[in-house]
Design a protein around this motif. Structure first.
Motif, PDB file in Angstrom:
ATOM      1  N   LEU A  57       0.827  -1.207   0.000  1.00 54.69           N
ATOM      2  CA  LEU A  57       0.000   0.000   0.000  1.00 54.69           C
ATOM      3  C   LEU A  57       0.858   1.253   0.000  1.00 54.69           C
ATOM      4  O   LEU A  57       0.589   2.213  -0.743  1.00 54.69           O
ATOM      5  N   GLU A  58       1.892   1.242   0.831  1.00 50.10           N
ATOM      6  CA  GLU A  58       2.762   2.406   0.923  1.00 50.10           C
ATOM      7  C   GLU A  58       3.506   2.640  -0.391  1.00 50.10           C
ATOM      8  O   GLU A  58       3.658   3.786  -0.838  1.00 50.10           O
ATOM      9  N   SER A  59       3.957   1.584  -1.022  1.00 49.95           N
ATOM     10  CA  SER A  59       4.683   1.717  -2.297  1.00 49.95           C
ATOM     11  C   SER A  59       3.782   2.298  -3.384  1.00 49.95           C
ATOM     12  O   SER A  59       4.210   3.147  -4.176  1.00 49.95           O
ATOM     13  N   HIS A  60       2.534   1.850  -3.407  1.00 53.06           N
ATOM     14  CA  HIS A  60       1.616   2.378  -4.414  1.00 53.06           C
ATOM     15  C   HIS A  60       1.321   3.855  -4.164  1.00 53.06           C
ATOM     16  O   HIS A  60       1.200   4.641  -5.123  1.00 53.06           O
ATOM     17  N   PHE A  61       1.228   4.260  -2.913  1.00 57.28           N
ATOM     18  CA  PHE A  61       1.004   5.662  -2.592  1.00 57.28           C
ATOM     19  C   PHE A  61       2.203   6.505  -3.017  1.00 57.28           C
ATOM     20  O   PHE A  61       2.043   7.581  -3.608  1.00 57.28           O
ATOM     21  N   LEU A  62       3.418   6.032  -2.714  1.00 58.28           N
ATOM     22  CA  LEU A  62       4.617   6.776  -3.076  1.00 58.28           C
ATOM     23  C   LEU A  62       4.824   6.838  -4.584  1.00 58.28           C
ATOM     24  O   LEU A  62       5.496   7.738  -5.085  1.00 58.28           O
ATOM     25  N   ALA A  63       4.242   5.887  -5.329  1.00 58.47           N
ATOM     26  CA  ALA A  63       4.329   5.895  -6.788  1.00 58.47           C
ATOM     27  C   ALA A  63       3.258   6.780  -7.424  1.00 58.47           C
ATOM     28  O   ALA A  63       3.069   6.732  -8.641  1.00 58.47           O
ATOM     29  N   ARG A  64       2.574   7.581  -6.637  1.00 63.52           N
ATOM     30  CA  ARG A  64       1.515   8.491  -7.070  1.00 63.52           C
ATOM     31  C   ARG A  64       0.284   7.744  -7.583  1.00 63.52           C
ATOM     32  O   ARG A  64      -0.427   8.210  -8.465  1.00 63.52           O
ATOM     33  N   GLY A  65       0.043   6.577  -7.007  1.00 62.62           N
ATOM     34  CA  GLY A  65      -1.147   5.820  -7.368  1.00 62.62           C
ATOM     35  C   GLY A  65      -2.334   6.209  -6.504  1.00 62.62           C
ATOM     36  O   GLY A  65      -2.188   6.815  -5.437  1.00 62.62           O
ATOM     37  N   ASN A  66      -3.514   5.842  -6.991  1.00 63.56           N
ATOM     38  CA  ASN A  66      -4.757   6.129  -6.259  1.00 63.56           C
ATOM     39  C   ASN A  66      -5.075   4.908  -5.394  1.00 63.56           C
ATOM     40  O   ASN A  66      -5.709   3.957  -5.829  1.00 63.56           O
ATOM     41  N   VAL A  67      -4.608   4.962  -4.150  1.00 68.77           N
ATOM     42  CA  VAL A  67      -4.755   3.818  -3.253  1.00 68.77           C
ATOM     43  C   VAL A  67      -6.224   3.532  -2.923  1.00 68.77           C
ATOM     44  O   VAL A  67      -6.641   2.367  -2.966  1.00 68.77           O
ATOM     45  N   PRO A  68      -7.055   4.528  -2.585  1.00 64.13           N
ATOM     46  CA  PRO A  68      -8.462   4.210  -2.275  1.00 64.13           C
ATOM     47  C   PRO A  68      -9.206   3.566  -3.437  1.00 64.13           C
ATOM     48  O   PRO A  68      -9.932   2.582  -3.244  1.00 64.13           O
TER      49      PRO A  68
ATOM     50  N   LYS B  92      -0.953  -6.492  -7.236  1.00 60.33           N
ATOM     51  CA  LYS B  92       0.097  -6.078  -8.166  1.00 60.33           C
ATOM     52  C   LYS B  92      -0.495  -5.713  -9.526  1.00 60.33           C
ATOM     53  O   LYS B  92      -0.120  -4.699 -10.128  1.00 60.33           O
ATOM     54  N   THR B  93      -1.429  -6.508 -10.011  1.00 61.18           N
ATOM     55  CA  THR B  93      -2.068  -6.219 -11.295  1.00 61.18           C
ATOM     56  C   THR B  93      -2.924  -4.958 -11.213  1.00 61.18           C
ATOM     57  O   THR B  93      -2.899  -4.109 -12.111  1.00 61.18           O
ATOM     58  N   ALA B  94      -3.679  -4.837 -10.137  1.00 61.59           N
ATOM     59  CA  ALA B  94      -4.547  -3.662  -9.985  1.00 61.59           C
ATOM     60  C   ALA B  94      -3.735  -2.376  -9.892  1.00 61.59           C
ATOM     61  O   ALA B  94      -4.079  -1.357 -10.495  1.00 61.59           O
ATOM     62  N   SER B  95      -2.632  -2.414  -9.148  1.00 64.46           N
ATOM     63  CA  SER B  95      -1.804  -1.212  -9.030  1.00 64.46           C
ATOM     64  C   SER B  95      -1.150  -0.858 -10.359  1.00 64.46           C
ATOM     65  O   SER B  95      -1.011   0.314 -10.700  1.00 64.46           O
ATOM     66  N   ALA B  96      -0.750  -1.884 -11.131  1.00 64.76           N
ATOM     67  CA  ALA B  96      -0.158  -1.613 -12.444  1.00 64.76           C
ATOM     68  C   ALA B  96      -1.173  -0.962 -13.378  1.00 64.76           C
ATOM     69  O   ALA B  96      -0.849  -0.029 -14.124  1.00 64.76           O
ATOM     70  N   ILE B  97      -2.410  -1.439 -13.346  1.00 65.85           N
ATOM     71  CA  ILE B  97      -3.457  -0.848 -14.181  1.00 65.85           C
ATOM     72  C   ILE B  97      -3.723   0.584 -13.771  1.00 65.85           C
ATOM     73  O   ILE B  97      -3.889   1.487 -14.609  1.00 65.85           O
ATOM     74  N   ASP B  98      -3.748   0.841 -12.474  1.00 67.40           N
ATOM     75  CA  ASP B  98      -3.992   2.195 -11.977  1.00 67.40           C
ATOM     76  C   ASP B  98      -2.859   3.134 -12.369  1.00 67.40           C
ATOM     77  O   ASP B  98      -3.101   4.270 -12.793  1.00 67.40           O
ATOM     78  N   LEU B  99      -1.620   2.671 -12.244  1.00 66.80           N
ATOM     79  CA  LEU B  99      -0.475   3.516 -12.611  1.00 66.80           C
ATOM     80  C   LEU B  99      -0.403   3.739 -14.117  1.00 66.80           C
ATOM     81  O   LEU B  99       0.203   4.712 -14.572  1.00 66.80           O
ATOM     82  N   ALA B 100      -1.011   2.843 -14.908  1.00 63.39           N
ATOM     83  CA  ALA B 100      -1.038   3.017 -16.362  1.00 63.39           C
ATOM     84  C   ALA B 100      -2.032   4.078 -16.803  1.00 63.39           C
ATOM     85  O   ALA B 100      -2.095   4.414 -17.990  1.00 63.39           O
TER      86      ALA B 100
END
Length: 354
Positions: free
Chosen positions: A92-103, A122-130
């Motif tokens: 969760l922290e890594s996704h937040f620091l990568a400017r992802g939308n955690v909620p 991992k897949t969901a965060s990659a899609i969000d960061l894309a």
């Protein structure tokens, strides 16, 4: 040592050296800081312990120092854990620091988990960061959405196609699609689906022999388009294609034939005008040649008297020969006049030489 001395009462506090007072101040300051930190994160820590999120106070302090929204991280992990999703605080922290939308990513993972879909964090965060809307994608995957073809927001109401008999058909289709999460990253978007379906509909109508076949069975369009695997390399799976409306347009074949006939007429008129102009030019050329030949005859006749005079001087002809020539000319002129009066050529082009 200081505490032991104070406990034994052997060293009065007022007689303590300055370093003792400094040490006491440091201990008191550290204690106050620990209490402030403890009470600051105590509520969140209690929530983590009661919900099984397993986030300790040192982790909360670390997130605070790393400028991470620790309260949001705690809320999202509690929601994920209570929903039965296995995830670590570091993810969760890594996704937040990568400017992802955690909620939004957390809500998407929870929705997918509840729907029985396999969507790892991992897949969901990659899609969000894309840059894709992962929550909307999960909702579309669970509850398929309907796409209008053509896209009415771009000003087009119908797709135009022409059957083999030349009749135009105008139709509107509704495409039901479901998101394929495994193809969401790198897959084509809705615009590609609309373009491919439109192309398939135009092709299906164009292959029909008669427009009445399409009007009596619009389902033939849907079946033809569905068998072409139009959702390949896209982020969606086409569930169904339904023809919402179809109507008859213009007779494009007859219109094209009329336009072709008009074009052929203009070409024929141009060719005729070209031939007429060539004939006029040839006529003018022949008239000019006739005038030229007549001028040559006149010049030749003008030389005859000179030739006769020269013959007299040279003794080549006598007076008798000259009068015989004159009688011949008179006889020829008479015969020509008689022939012209009966119906011959009145133009005395063969007049005698004077």
């Amino acid at each position: 040592m200081l505490l032991n001395l104070l406990a034994q009462g052997k060293t009065p506090l007022g007689d303590s050296p300055p370093w003792v007072w400094g040490l006491i101040g440091v201990v008191v300051l550290v204690g106050i800081i620990v209490l402030v930190v403890f009470f600051r994160f105590f509520r969140l820590w209690i929530q983590c312990m009661l919900t099984g999120a397993n986030i300790g106070i040192p982790q909360l302090v670390g997130m605070k120092l790393r400028a991470v929204d620790y309260e949001m991280i705690v809320r999202q992990k509690i929601a994920l854990v209570r929903a039965g999703v296995k995830i670590t605080t570091e993810e969760l922290e890594s996704h937040f620091l990568a400017r992802g939308n955690v909620p939004k990513t957390s809500a998407a993972v929870i929705a997918a988990h509840k729907a029985g879909m396999d969507l790892p964090w991992k897949t969901a965060s990659a899609i969000d960061l894309a840059g894709r809307d992962i929550l909307e994608a999960v909702k579309t995957s669970v509850n398929p959405k309907v796409i209008d073809c053509p896209d009415m927001t771009k000003g087009r109401q119908f797709l135009d196609a022409v059957c083999r008999n030349g009749i135009q058909l105008r139709c509107k289709a509704r495409v039901t699609v479901r998101t394929k999460l495994e193809r969401l990253v790198g897959g084509a978007t809705e615009e590609t689906i609309i373009a491919r379906v439109g192309e398939g509909i135009v092709k299906a109508i164009g292959s029909a022999t008669d427009h009445k076949e399409v009007l009596s069975n619009p389902n033939m369009i849907s079946q033809t388009v569905l068998h072409n695997a139009l959702d390949a390399q896209t982020a969606f799976e086409i569930v169904s294609i339904d023809i919402a409306d179809i109507e008859v347009g213009e007779n494009i074949g007859a219109k094209l034939q009329a336009d072709q006939a008009a074009a052929d007429l203009r070409v024929a008129q141009a060719e005729a005008e070209k031939r007429r102009a060539a004939a006029v030019a040839l006529e003018q050329e022949m008239i000019a040649r006739t005038q030229e030949n007549r001028a040559a005859v006149v010049l030749a006749e003008a030389e005859v008297p000179q030739a006769i005079a020269q013959a007299f001087r040279n003794g080549q002809i006598s007076v008798t020969d000259y009068y015989n020539l004159k009688n011949l000319q008179a006889d020829t002129s008479m015969r020509t006049s008689i022939a012209g009066g009966v119906g011959g050529n009145a133009d005395n082009t063969d007049r005698p030489i004077s």
